[in-house]
Design an enzyme around this catalytic site. Structure first.
Site, PDB file in Angstrom:
ATOM      1  N   SER A 110      16.339  70.737 102.398  1.00 36.95           N
ATOM      2  CA  SER A 110      17.848  69.902 102.276  1.00 36.95           C
ATOM      3  C   SER A 110      18.517  70.159 100.132  1.00 36.95           C
ATOM      4  CB  SER A 110      18.884  69.347 102.423  1.00 36.95           C
ATOM      5  OG  SER A 110      19.626  69.718 102.713  1.00 36.95           O
ATOM      6  N   ASP A 164      21.247  79.287 108.068  1.00 39.57           N
ATOM      7  CA  ASP A 164      21.420  77.452 107.628  1.00 39.57           C
ATOM      8  C   ASP A 164      22.919  77.692 107.307  1.00 39.57           C
ATOM      9  OD1 ASP A 164      21.340  75.119 105.900  1.00 39.57           O
ATOM     10  OD2 ASP A 164      19.618  75.322 106.970  1.00 39.57           O
ATOM     11  N   HIS A 196      19.902  72.902 110.718  1.00 44.79           N
ATOM     12  CA  HIS A 196      19.337  72.881 109.312  1.00 44.79           C
ATOM     13  C   HIS A 196      18.711  71.685 109.439  1.00 44.79           C
ATOM     14  CE1 HIS A 196      19.655  71.926 105.282  1.00 44.79           C
ATOM     15  NE2 HIS A 196      20.210  70.808 105.071  1.00 44.79           N
TER      16      HIS A 196
END
Length: 214
Positions: A110, A164, A196
């Protein structure tokens, strides 16, 4: 987030696996927004090999930069520059222990993936691998992507959902194109209707990367 000139300076560096002085391979693991170095280090248990030192820097306030990675870059300063400097400091520590870049893997999830990919682009050379799990290069649409250096065949993995909520698919594809032009051997895997998160296929790719060092 209050203004601090170098917010990540002096933040902890956590370790798992082989002691750095005795390791053949280093993996620098970069956590996401709101997460911790401890949480990203939990992935180390998924990987084989007893010769790997896993190193995870901790972001100040658990966040590497305050705005979206798609925001204008000045809006994420000075946190972004401080975060990149923190990763470069880890690379220096790894190199001082005798592990060269070609046996050093950058892995992030991320926000940590965005940071790792941006570092790889800005400091392009032959790394052991670059793994971006749900991330992309930093900056708004239209950001110039003229980076110096060459990844010289570095294995690069980009894994992300096609939906996402934080990482636009177009940015993942742009990142693959840019890192490919920089000489990376890019493997991009887009997972339909996936969240995610990190999945077993992505972990399997990293296991294969580590096995190639044996």
């Amino acid at each position: 987030m209050s203004f601090v000139r170098d917010p990540h300076s002096g933040c902890p560096l956590l370790h798992a696996g082989r002691p750095l002085a005795d390791a053949r391979i280093a993996m620098i693991m970069v956590h996401g927004r709101g997460a911790t170095a401890e949480s990203i280090l939990e992935l180390a248990s998924e990987f084989p090999g007893s010769e790997v030192a896993y190193l995870a820097p901790q972001a100040a306030g658990n966040t590497w930069y305050p705005q979206s990675f798609l925001a204008e870059i000045p809006r994420n300063e000075p946190w972004l520059s401080s975060a990149l400097a923190a990763l470069r400091d880890v690379l220096v520590r790894v190199g001082s222990a005798g592990i060269p870049p070609e046996r050093t893997i950058l892995l992030g999830f991320s926000q940590g993936a965005c940071l790792s990919l941006e570092l790889a682009a800005r400091s392009a050379k032959r790394y052991g691998g670059v793994v971006g799990l749900s991330g992309g290069l930093i900056g708004p649409p239209g950001t110039a992507r003229e980076y110096p250096g060459n990844l010289a065949g570095t294995p690069v993995f980009l894994g992300c959902s096609d939906r996402d909520p934080h990482i636009p698919l177009g940015r993942v594809k742009e990142t693959g194109d840019v890192l490919g032009r920089l000489g990376g051997a890019v493997e991009m895997r887009i997972y339909p209707n996936f969240g995610h998160s990190v999945n077993e296929d992505e972990l399997g790719w990293v296991r294969g990367l580590l096995s190639a060092f044996e």
